[in-house]
Write a protein that holds these residues in place. Sequence first.
Motif, PDB file in Angstrom:
ATOM      1  N   UNK A  57     -10.977  -3.465   3.637  1.00 15.51           N
ATOM      2  CA  UNK A  57      -9.312  -4.323   3.795  1.00 15.51           C
ATOM      3  C   UNK A  57      -9.285  -4.775   2.662  1.00 15.51           C
ATOM      4  N   UNK A  58      -7.391  -5.149   2.647  1.00 19.03           N
ATOM      5  CA  UNK A  58      -6.892  -5.911   1.707  1.00 19.03           C
ATOM      6  C   UNK A  58      -6.132  -6.873   2.597  1.00 19.03           C
ATOM      7  N   UNK A  59      -7.043  -8.145   2.881  1.00 17.33           N
ATOM      8  CA  UNK A  59      -6.192  -9.036   3.831  1.00 17.33           C
ATOM      9  C   UNK A  59      -4.929  -9.911   3.141  1.00 17.33           C
ATOM     10  N   UNK A  60      -5.094  -9.976   1.506  1.00 17.08           N
ATOM     11  CA  UNK A  60      -3.931 -10.856   0.691  1.00 17.08           C
ATOM     12  C   UNK A  60      -3.841 -10.381  -0.098  1.00 17.08           C
ATOM     13  N   UNK A  61      -2.484 -11.465  -0.190  1.00 18.50           N
ATOM     14  CA  UNK A  61      -2.027 -10.428  -2.077  1.00 18.50           C
ATOM     15  C   UNK A  61      -2.562 -10.169  -3.184  1.00 18.50           C
ATOM     16  N   UNK A  62      -3.899 -11.550  -2.877  1.00 22.40           N
ATOM     17  CA  UNK A  62      -4.852 -11.912  -3.796  1.00 22.40           C
ATOM     18  C   UNK A  62      -6.255 -10.069  -4.111  1.00 22.40           C
ATOM     19  N   UNK A 108       1.075  -1.440  -0.065  1.00 24.81           N
ATOM     20  CA  UNK A 108       0.298   0.017   0.065  1.00 24.81           C
ATOM     21  C   UNK A 108       0.885   1.449  -0.113  1.00 24.81           C
ATOM     22  N   UNK A 109       1.769   1.302   0.979  1.00 18.16           N
ATOM     23  CA  UNK A 109       2.446   2.629   0.610  1.00 18.16           C
ATOM     24  C   UNK A 109       2.644   2.588  -0.665  1.00 18.16           C
ATOM     25  N   UNK A 110       3.236   1.782  -1.034  1.00 20.68           N
ATOM     26  CA  UNK A 110       4.374   1.773  -2.748  1.00 20.68           C
ATOM     27  C   UNK A 110       3.544   2.375  -3.424  1.00 20.68           C
ATOM     28  N   UNK A 111       1.930   1.704  -3.651  1.00 17.80           N
ATOM     29  CA  UNK A 111       0.913   2.049  -4.524  1.00 17.80           C
ATOM     30  C   UNK A 111       0.457   3.685  -4.138  1.00 17.80           C
ATOM     31  N   UNK A 157      -5.470  -7.095  -2.804  1.00 18.74           N
ATOM     32  CA  UNK A 157      -4.094  -6.273  -3.331  1.00 18.74           C
ATOM     33  C   UNK A 157      -3.797  -5.688  -5.106  1.00 18.74           C
ATOM     34  N   UNK A 158      -4.066  -7.385  -6.167  1.00 17.64           N
ATOM     35  CA  UNK A 158      -3.075  -7.989  -7.180  1.00 17.64           C
ATOM     36  C   UNK A 158      -4.667  -7.365  -8.198  1.00 17.64           C
ATOM     37  N   UNK A 159      -5.515  -7.869  -7.053  1.00 16.74           N
ATOM     38  CA  UNK A 159      -7.096  -7.415  -8.717  1.00 16.74           C
ATOM     39  C   UNK A 159      -6.994  -5.935  -8.299  1.00 16.74           C
ATOM     40  N   UNK A 160      -7.079  -5.068  -7.289  1.00 23.20           N
ATOM     41  CA  UNK A 160      -7.651  -3.985  -7.366  1.00 23.20           C
ATOM     42  C   UNK A 160      -6.473  -3.139  -7.969  1.00 23.20           C
ATOM     43  N   UNK A 161      -4.880  -3.521  -7.760  1.00 14.20           N
ATOM     44  CA  UNK A 161      -4.453  -2.316  -8.409  1.00 14.20           C
ATOM     45  C   UNK A 161      -4.303  -2.815 -10.344  1.00 14.20           C
ATOM     46  N   UNK A 162      -4.121  -5.070 -10.961  1.00 14.91           N
ATOM     47  CA  UNK A 162      -4.262  -4.772 -12.081  1.00 14.91           C
ATOM     48  C   UNK A 162      -5.684  -4.624 -12.673  1.00 14.91           C
ATOM     49  N   UNK A 163      -6.227  -4.485 -12.665  1.00 13.13           N
ATOM     50  CA  UNK A 163      -7.489  -4.099 -12.947  1.00 13.13           C
ATOM     51  C   UNK A 163      -7.844  -2.431 -14.168  1.00 13.13           C
ATOM     52  N   UNK A 164      -7.276  -1.968 -13.237  1.00 14.06           N
ATOM     53  CA  UNK A 164      -7.122  -1.009 -14.311  1.00 14.06           C
ATOM     54  C   UNK A 164      -5.409  -0.212 -14.407  1.00 14.06           C
TER      55      UNK A 164
END
Length: 391
Positions: free
Chosen positions: A266-271, A185-188, A273-280
């Motif tokens: 919440x984004x408890x797991x890598x999956x 998240x901080x890197x985002x 977060x992965x979907x949140x970022x990769x979708x756009x």
Amino acid sequence: MNALTWISLGSLTAWAWLLLGQGLFWRTDVRLPPRSAPPPGDWPPVAVVVPARDEAAVLPRSLPSLLAQDYPGRAEVFLVDDGSTDGTGELARSLAERHGGLPLTVDTPGEPGPGWTGKLWAVRHGMALARARTDAEYLLLTDADIAHRPDSLRELVAAARSGGLDLVSQMARLRVATRWERLIVPAFVYFFAQLYPFRRVSRPGARTAAAAGGCVLLRRDAAERAGVPESIRQAVIDDVSLARAVKRSGGRIWLGLAERVDSVRPYPGLGELWRMISRSAYAQLRHNPLLLAGTVAGLAVVYLAPPAAVLAGALGGDRVALAAGAAAWAVMAGTYAPMLRYYRQPLWTAPLLPFTALLYLLMTVDSAVQHYRGRGAAWKGRTYARPEAAP
């Protein structure tokens, strides 16, 4: 000199430019601009528009904070239930009955019209309700997972009025509770600020424009002048598109980090977060394979080459590659440290940024793969076509 040495020197040069020439993107002191409160009785009316689709899990922690706003003027909340199947609308009404506070209207817009994304279709409906039922001078567009401190709306309006701003946006402080959230998240936010340096966004003559969709205070006449949301109805990255439309139409915009606005999603797991970022991610690259290739190469040279040069230089005795790679890695970690401090994370994790960048590189490639498989920009049961291919 071999190829590794040249690459490490190129990476160091890139970091020197990023440090000094990219709008001081790494600084985290861009907060609400100096403001003075309007005189008593002069606080403008505000309509708060909340698009919500299947948000029952987060609504109990976000909606009461909006209803409890300590705003001296008139304000009303319009929650647009965008086809939820989890009882979002009913829950919103019960929360309003339980907590009181600002008036709440819950309505549904029906299925999105041709060429519209679901969120912007909901925003359009909420703005129409606000126009019909209020004389709001400002619209606060905020996501359903965003919690506001009691003085958030008051401070936003005061900043907009004092600075003569048409759009004031704050990057909400995202949740960093789990191990993956702390890593990604901080890197985002750091990468976002690198793409859209906040100081440059807020400079009237600069072409750079961006906003953070979780919290956008927008002057109503500026929205009408820019023709939003109709002019950006196909946008997947709607916050940046909104800011560009307002700035192109002559509006003044401001973007900074939040002190009173927090995301409770919440984004408890890598999956997740992965979907949140990769979708756009591929939409950010305008679905262009050449831009994708350039981005992958750029991430590799800027973020992955320094640790690779340090390792290879130490093992192979290449002192130039070792020194250049170490210097580039040090500048990278140094620019990342302020964001870690903003998120109250240990500074010793700053050198891990290359690993996080590798994850973002893979997410970007996956975003392109999903796009060409027909599953790009999928979110909450909807998949959006490439904008120029939409009806």
